[in-house]
Design a protein around this motif. Structure first.
Motif, PDB file in Angstrom:
ATOM      1  N   GLY A 153       0.814  -1.211   0.000  1.00 62.75           N
ATOM      2  CA  GLY A 153       0.000   0.000   0.000  1.00 62.75           C
ATOM      3  C   GLY A 153       0.845   1.257   0.000  1.00 62.75           C
ATOM      4  O   GLY A 153       0.563   2.227  -0.716  1.00 62.75           O
ATOM      5  N   ASP A 154       1.922   1.258   0.797  1.00 64.13           N
ATOM      6  CA  ASP A 154       2.820   2.415   0.839  1.00 64.13           C
ATOM      7  C   ASP A 154       3.465   2.657  -0.518  1.00 64.13           C
ATOM      8  O   ASP A 154       3.637   3.797  -0.958  1.00 64.13           O
ATOM      9  N   ILE A 155       3.829   1.580  -1.199  1.00 63.00           N
ATOM     10  CA  ILE A 155       4.451   1.703  -2.518  1.00 63.00           C
ATOM     11  C   ILE A 155       3.459   2.284  -3.519  1.00 63.00           C
ATOM     12  O   ILE A 155       3.793   3.152  -4.327  1.00 63.00           O
ATOM     13  N   MET A 156       2.214   1.825  -3.463  1.00 66.47           N
ATOM     14  CA  MET A 156       1.199   2.361  -4.359  1.00 66.47           C
ATOM     15  C   MET A 156       0.999   3.862  -4.132  1.00 66.47           C
ATOM     16  O   MET A 156       0.916   4.651  -5.079  1.00 66.47           O
ATOM     17  N   LEU A 157       0.952   4.261  -2.870  1.00 63.63           N
ATOM     18  CA  LEU A 157       0.774   5.682  -2.557  1.00 63.63           C
ATOM     19  C   LEU A 157       1.951   6.513  -3.072  1.00 63.63           C
ATOM     20  O   LEU A 157       1.776   7.652  -3.517  1.00 63.63           O
TER      21      LEU A 157
END
Length: 236
Positions: A153-157
């Motif tokens: 999720g952090d990477i997507m953000l």
């Protein structure tokens, strides 16, 4: 540039593998790679086993249920041989070579890339790649799946950093909404890029160009609206 990766992930010493080299021949044999896929590996200068996260090495519990059997997560450090254009292609292929969930940390020139593979028992659930930005945030450590899911999720953000000018962080209750918006932004951005390519085609008539221009304007307005909603959630 060689990124100090454990300054970011802060894995315990018990999890570190000592940067043991992973031979390309092992990947070829393990995943039965085609000749074309073997050429893709040539875009990678070196692959190393960086760490393994298990209950014994990190105290994070495994996740075993009807959907998943995650007993360990393998961290790999990849030194790229060429330009950043091959990063996603190489990461996708290396993920394929390992049955375990994997985190691939890529060094390419003065850039850094992180790719995460989340797997179910039968198929990959989600992979995410981001260039030029690494965000180090507190990740839940209830079990290995929660840890990987939060990292993905952090990477997507982080993919929205260039458009927003900052890393999108929100209150806990708005995090899932921001993930949905960032994913939608990626879809619309890809649509805009394709429309521009169509409009610049050599055989496009004036009438077709005008219609495409209207579609581009509409899609760009959607992009702006999505970014504004993300900003509102981040600054609420």
């Amino acid at each position: 540039m060689s990124t100090r990766w454990n300054d970011i992930f802060q894995l315990p010493d018990t999890a570190l593998a000592g940067d043991k080299r992973v031979p390309k021949t092992m990947l070829v044999a393990q995943a039965a790679l085609t000749k074309h896929e073997q050429k893709t590996l040539d875009k990678m200068r070196r692959l190393e086993h960086f760490a393994t996260a298990t209950k014994a090495t990190t105290r994070m519990l495994p996740r075993v249920d009807d959907e998943r059997d995650i007993q360990s997560v393998i961290f790999l450090r990849c030194e790229m041989a060429g330009t950043s254009q091959a990063v996603a292609e190489v990461a996708h292929l290396v993920h394929k070579c390992f049955p375990n969930p994997t985190v691939i940390m890529q060094d390419v020139g003065d850039k850094a890339c992180v790719s995460v593979s989340l797997t179910r028992k039968s198929h990959a659930e989600r992979g995410a790649t981001v260039m030029e930005a690494v965000e180090s945030t507190g990740l839940p450590q209830g079990d290995l799946y929660e840890y990987l899911h939060a990292m993905a999720g952090d990477i997507m953000l982080a993919r929205a950093i260039d458009a927003l000018g900052f890393y999108p962080q929100a209150r806990t209750g708005d995090q899932e909404r921001i993930l949905v918006l960032v994913n939608r932004y990626d879809v619309v951005r890809s649509e805009v890029r394709q429309l521009y390519e169509q409009r610049n085609g050599p055989d496009v008539t004036l009438n077709e160009s005008a219609k495409l221009r209207m579609r581009i304007r509409k899609a760009e307005n959607q992009q702006e609206a999505i970014l504004n909603e993300i900003k509102e959630l981040c600054h609420a």
